[in-house]
Design an enzyme around this catalytic site. Structure first.
Site, PDB file in Angstrom:
ATOM      1  NE  ARG A   1      -4.212   1.624   0.259  1.00  0.00           N
ATOM      2  CZ  ARG A   1      -4.532   2.507  -0.673  1.00  0.00           C
ATOM      3  NH1 ARG A   1      -3.793   2.625  -1.750  1.00  0.00           N
ATOM      4  NH2 ARG A   1      -5.607   3.248  -0.542  1.00  0.00           N
ATOM      5  CG  HIS A   2       0.794   4.311  -2.809  1.00  0.00           C
ATOM      6  ND1 HIS A   2       2.067   4.198  -3.304  1.00  0.00           N
ATOM      7  CD2 HIS A   2      -0.037   4.071  -3.852  1.00  0.00           C
ATOM      8  CE1 HIS A   2       2.015   3.904  -4.590  1.00  0.00           C
ATOM      9  NE2 HIS A   2       0.763   3.812  -4.935  1.00  0.00           N
ATOM     10  CB  VAL A   3       1.508   3.349   4.259  1.00  0.00           C
ATOM     11  CG1 VAL A   3       1.557   3.869   5.693  1.00  0.00           C
ATOM     12  CG2 VAL A   3       0.140   2.750   3.962  1.00  0.00           C
TER      13      VAL A   3
ATOM     14  CG  ASP B   1      -1.749   6.874   1.411  1.00  0.00           C
ATOM     15  OD1 ASP B   1      -2.414   6.532   0.423  1.00  0.00           O
ATOM     16  OD2 ASP B   1      -0.722   7.559   1.356  1.00  0.00           O
TER      17      ASP B   1
END
Length: 271
Positions: free
Chosen positions: A29-31, A260
Site C-alpha cells: 500500500r502507499h503508506v 492512505d
C-alpha cells in the site's frame, strides 16, 4: 493539531493490525514510513521500488487525465470532477507557468514516503532528504529502481525466497507481458527541454534521493555478486533531452496520507 492526532491514531491502529496478521503475509500500500519499534511493535521487513522522478511525475500527470489501455473511460472514472480545461492542460504550460500541480510541494513526492510521519517530511529540503536516506539505511531490506526491475526481482528472489522464488519467470511470462502492455499510460509525451530543465530543478532533492538509492542498489548487487540482467539507461549530461517514458504506470499515486491510512486495512495480501 486534531488532524495530526487523527493521523497518529490511524497509524498506530494500522501497525497493530499488521502485527496481528498470521505470518507469512505481504502488505502492499502507499503508506508513509511507520516506525513500529517506536511503539514496541516488531518491525516488518520493508522493501520498495522507486523510479526516475521526472518519469514518475509525467506518467502520473497523464495517467490522471487519460488513464491507461485497460479501458477507454478509465480516466473519467478516476477523475470524474476534472474539467476539460484542466484535463487537456498542456504539460509545458503547467510547468512553465507554475501551476500548483507542477510545482513544489506537489512534485516533492518520493522522499516524504521514506521520510515518515513527521510534518517536516512534507517540506522540500535537506532535513526530509537526510531523514529519508537514514530510514532506508536503517529500516529497509531493499529499495530498488524500476529502470532495473529485472535485477530488483532477482535480488528479491535471493533475499526473500519464500515470497519471490520464480518471480522473474512470472514477470517474463506471456500472460504478464500482455497485462503489462495494458497498463501503459495513454497520451504520455515528453515536455520541451526548457520545461524539463525547470522541472528537474524543482525536483533536485528527489533526484539526490533517487541517485542515492541507485548507488545503494548497485552496491548491494555488487556485494551479493549478482550478474545484472537489466540494461539501465545511461544518464549522460544531456539525459533530460533523451528522457525515455517507457515504464508502465503503477496504481494511481495521487493520494494523501490521510486517505492512505484510512484505506490501508483493506489492502492486506496473504501468501
Amino acid at each position: 493539531m486534531r488532524g495530526g492526532l487523527a493521523r497518529h491514531t490511524r497509524g498506530v491502529d494500522l501497525m497493530k493490525n499488521i502485527s496481528n496478521i498470521p505470518q507469512p503475509f505481504l502488505y502492499t500500500r502507499h503508506v508513509h514510513f511507520l516506525n513500529f519499534t517506536r511503539f514496541r511493535i516488531e518491525q516488518p521487513v520493508y522493501i520498495n521500488i522507486i523510479r526516475d522522478p521526472i518519469n514518475r511525475f509525467l506518467s502520473n500527470y497523464f495517467f490522471r487525465r487519460f488513464g491507461d489501455w485497460r479501458g477507454e473511460q478509465n480516466h473519467l472514472i478516476r477523475t470524474p470532477g476534472m474539467k476539460d480545461d484542466e484535463r487537456y492542460l498542456d504539460i509545458n504550460v503547467c510547468i512553465l507557468e507554475n501551476y500548483p500541480e507542477c510545482s513544489n510541494p506537489r512534485v516533492f513526492y518520493i522522499i516524504p514516503y521514506f521520510c515518515g510521519q513527521h510534518p517536516q517530511c512534507r517540506e522540500p529540503g535537506i532535513w526530509a532528504l537526510e531523514r529519508a536516506k537514514q530510514n532506508v539505511q536503517e529500516n529497509y531490506l531493499l529499495v530498488g529502481i524500476l529502470e532495473e526491475l529485472e535485477d530488483v526481482l532477482l535480488l528479491l528472489e535471493r533475499l526473500l525466497p519464500h515470497y519471490f522464488t520464480g518471480v522473474l519467470n512470472i514477470y517474463k511470462s506471456p500472460d504478464y507481458k500482455k497485462m503489462g502492455n495494458m497498463t501503459g499510460t495513454v497520451r504520455k509525451h515528453t515536455p520541451t527541454l526548457e520545461a524539463l530543465q525547470v522541472l528537474y530543478h524543482r525536483m533536485r532533492y528527489e533526484y539526490e534521493f533517487y541517485n542515492f538509492i541507485r548507488d545503494q542498489f548497485h552496491l548491494m548487487k555488487k556485494k551479493i555478486g549478482l550478474k545484472s540482467v537489466s540494461q539501465p539507461p545511461a544518464h549522460s549530461p544531456a539525459f533530460l533531452r533523451e528522457l525515455a517514458l517507457r515504464t508502465p504506470e503503477p496504481l494511481d499515486e495521487d493520494e494523501e496520507l490521510d486517505t492512505d491510512l484510512e484505506d490501508a486495512n483493506s489492502w492486506l495480501v496473504h501468501s
